[in-house]
Design a protein around this motif. Structure first.
Motif, short mmCIF file in Angstrom:
data_model
loop_
_atom_site.label_atom_id
_atom_site.label_comp_id
_atom_site.label_asym_id
_atom_site.label_seq_id
_atom_site.Cartn_x
_atom_site.Cartn_y
_atom_site.Cartn_z
N GLN A 1 0.83 -1.20 0.00
CA GLN A 1 0.00 0.00 0.00
C GLN A 1 0.86 1.26 0.00
O GLN A 1 0.53 2.25 -0.63
CB GLN A 1 -0.93 0.00 1.21
CG GLN A 1 -1.97 1.13 1.18
CD GLN A 1 -2.88 1.06 -0.03
OE1 GLN A 1 -3.44 0.01 -0.33
NE2 GLN A 1 -3.00 2.17 -0.74
N PHE A 2 1.97 1.22 0.72
CA PHE A 2 2.90 2.34 0.74
C PHE A 2 3.34 2.67 -0.69
O PHE A 2 3.35 3.84 -1.11
CB PHE A 2 4.11 1.98 1.60
CG PHE A 2 5.16 3.06 1.70
CD1 PHE A 2 5.18 3.92 2.78
CD2 PHE A 2 6.13 3.20 0.73
CE1 PHE A 2 6.14 4.92 2.88
CE2 PHE A 2 7.09 4.19 0.81
CZ PHE A 2 7.09 5.04 1.90
N ASP B 1 0.48 4.22 -2.71
CA ASP B 1 0.18 5.59 -2.30
C ASP B 1 1.19 6.60 -2.85
O ASP B 1 0.81 7.67 -3.33
CB ASP B 1 0.12 5.70 -0.78
CG ASP B 1 -1.13 5.05 -0.21
OD1 ASP B 1 -2.06 4.78 -0.99
OD2 ASP B 1 -1.18 4.82 1.01
N ILE B 2 2.48 6.27 -2.78
CA ILE B 2 3.47 7.25 -3.21
C ILE B 2 3.51 7.40 -4.73
O ILE B 2 4.00 8.41 -5.25
CB ILE B 2 4.89 6.93 -2.69
CG1 ILE B 2 5.41 5.62 -3.26
CG2 ILE B 2 4.89 6.91 -1.16
CD1 ILE B 2 6.86 5.33 -2.87
N GLN C 1 1.07 8.05 -6.47
CA GLN C 1 0.12 9.11 -6.82
C GLN C 1 0.76 10.49 -6.80
O GLN C 1 0.20 11.45 -7.32
CB GLN C 1 -1.05 9.08 -5.84
CG GLN C 1 -1.79 7.75 -5.78
CD GLN C 1 -2.82 7.73 -4.67
OE1 GLN C 1 -3.30 8.77 -4.23
NE2 GLN C 1 -3.16 6.54 -4.19
N ARG D 1 5.93 12.68 -2.28
CA ARG D 1 6.05 11.25 -1.96
C ARG D 1 6.43 11.04 -0.50
O ARG D 1 5.98 10.09 0.14
CB ARG D 1 7.07 10.59 -2.90
CG ARG D 1 6.49 10.29 -4.28
CD ARG D 1 7.44 9.52 -5.15
NE ARG D 1 8.49 10.34 -5.72
CZ ARG D 1 8.37 11.09 -6.82
NH1 ARG D 1 7.20 11.14 -7.45
NH2 ARG D 1 9.37 11.80 -7.28
N LEU E 1 3.11 11.78 1.44
CA LEU E 1 2.15 10.68 1.29
C LEU E 1 2.64 9.41 1.97
O LEU E 1 1.85 8.67 2.56
CB LEU E 1 1.90 10.41 -0.20
CG LEU E 1 0.89 11.31 -0.89
CD1 LEU E 1 0.84 11.01 -2.38
CD2 LEU E 1 -0.49 11.13 -0.29
N SER F 1 0.58 7.64 4.80
CA SER F 1 0.18 6.28 4.46
C SER F 1 0.64 5.27 5.50
O SER F 1 -0.11 4.36 5.88
CB SER F 1 0.74 5.89 3.08
OG SER F 1 0.60 4.51 2.84
N SER F 2 1.87 5.44 5.98
CA SER F 2 2.42 4.50 6.96
C SER F 2 1.60 4.48 8.24
O SER F 2 1.23 3.42 8.76
CB SER F 2 3.87 4.86 7.29
OG SER F 2 4.68 4.71 6.14
N ARG G 1 -1.46 5.63 8.72
CA ARG G 1 -2.85 5.21 8.48
C ARG G 1 -2.93 3.70 8.30
O ARG G 1 -3.84 3.04 8.83
CB ARG G 1 -3.39 5.90 7.23
CG ARG G 1 -4.86 5.59 6.96
CD ARG G 1 -5.29 5.87 5.54
NE ARG G 1 -4.94 7.20 5.11
CZ ARG G 1 -4.25 7.45 4.01
NH1 ARG G 1 -3.81 6.45 3.26
NH2 ARG G 1 -4.00 8.69 3.64
N ALA G 2 -1.98 3.12 7.55
CA ALA G 2 -2.03 1.70 7.24
C ALA G 2 -1.91 0.84 8.50
O ALA G 2 -2.62 -0.16 8.66
CB ALA G 2 -0.93 1.34 6.26
N ASP H 1 -5.42 13.24 8.61
CA ASP H 1 -4.42 13.12 7.55
C ASP H 1 -3.85 14.47 7.15
O ASP H 1 -2.66 14.58 6.83
CB ASP H 1 -5.02 12.44 6.32
CG ASP H 1 -5.24 10.94 6.54
OD1 ASP H 1 -4.86 10.43 7.61
OD2 ASP H 1 -5.77 10.28 5.62
#
Length: 222
Positions: A95-96, A99-100, A102, A109, A112, A116-117, A119-120, A203
């Protein structure tokens, strides 16, 4: 101690997180459909009732297979728990990377990736649930293992920073290992110790923190 905690804390040649990291980097996929079905059922079962209260019979029933099928692929409950936890860490790494992708710039990056880290891991029903239910056991197990868990994530982040260096978006003389170490330790501290200043569920606030304090470490060029 619950099996999940014991497998996270177990000493060995390679930790669960290290194996999950290798799976992500090498794009290892599980081609055994029955095995994947059991892992899916075990994950759902553990999230619903917890690991300690769940049995192999419960997992077999939820997967719609026989107990023998489960035991053929996972000799013990500990082995099953280990593989479920390992797969969740693998999903974190995957997922990391998604996400990056994007982001358009190195700075974006980093932002994000940081958001992302957190949140995941916090949002994962199994890993995040264990951290909330057993913080006195799970969190220390991840930070008192001789630095192996942090080193694995640091290696992952440093690899991403070196990709930026090759692309010319981060200066070539940046010490990727040191910067990655600092970033990972900041993230780990938020996971281990609740903040009364920063809302970890916001976020936008996390992104602002990353842009103000993590991005400047890169001296990015784009």
């Amino acid at each position: 101690m619950e099996p999940a905690l014991s497998v996270l804390m177990a000493a060995g040649a390679e930790s669960l997180l290290e194996r999950a990291y290798t799976d992500a980097v090498e794009r290892v996929d599980d081609l055994d459909e029955a095995r994947a079905r059991v892992l899916d059922a075990a994950y759902e079962q553990f999230c619903r009732l917890g690991i300690q209260r769940s049995t192999m019979e419960d997992v077999a029933r939820r997967a719609g297979v026989s107990r023998i099928t489960v035991y053929r692929r996972f000799a013990t409950k500990d082995a099953l728990v280990e593989q479920v936890v390992r797969r969740e860490f693998r999903r974190y790494f995957d997922q990391f990377l998604v996400d990056i992708e994007q982001a358009e710039t190195a700075a974006d990056r980093v932002v994000l990736g940081f958001v992302s880290s957190l949140r995941a891991i916090r949002g994962n029903p199994l890993i995040g649930g264990l951290m909330q239910a057993e913080p006195d056991l799970l969190v220390p197990s991840m930070i008192s293992d001789g630095g192996r868990t942090l080193a694995t994530v640091r290696q992952f982040v440093a690899g991403q920073l070196r990709r930026e260096q090759r692309a010319g978006t981060v200066r070539a003389d940046l010490d990727a290992d040191v910067v990655a170490e600092l970033m990972v330790r900041v993230s780990a501290s938020f996971l281990a110790i609740p903040s009364h200043v920063i809302d970890l569920d916001d976020d936008g606030q996390l992104a602002e923190v990353a842009r103000k304090f993590l991005v400047p470490m890169l001296d990015v060029t784009g």
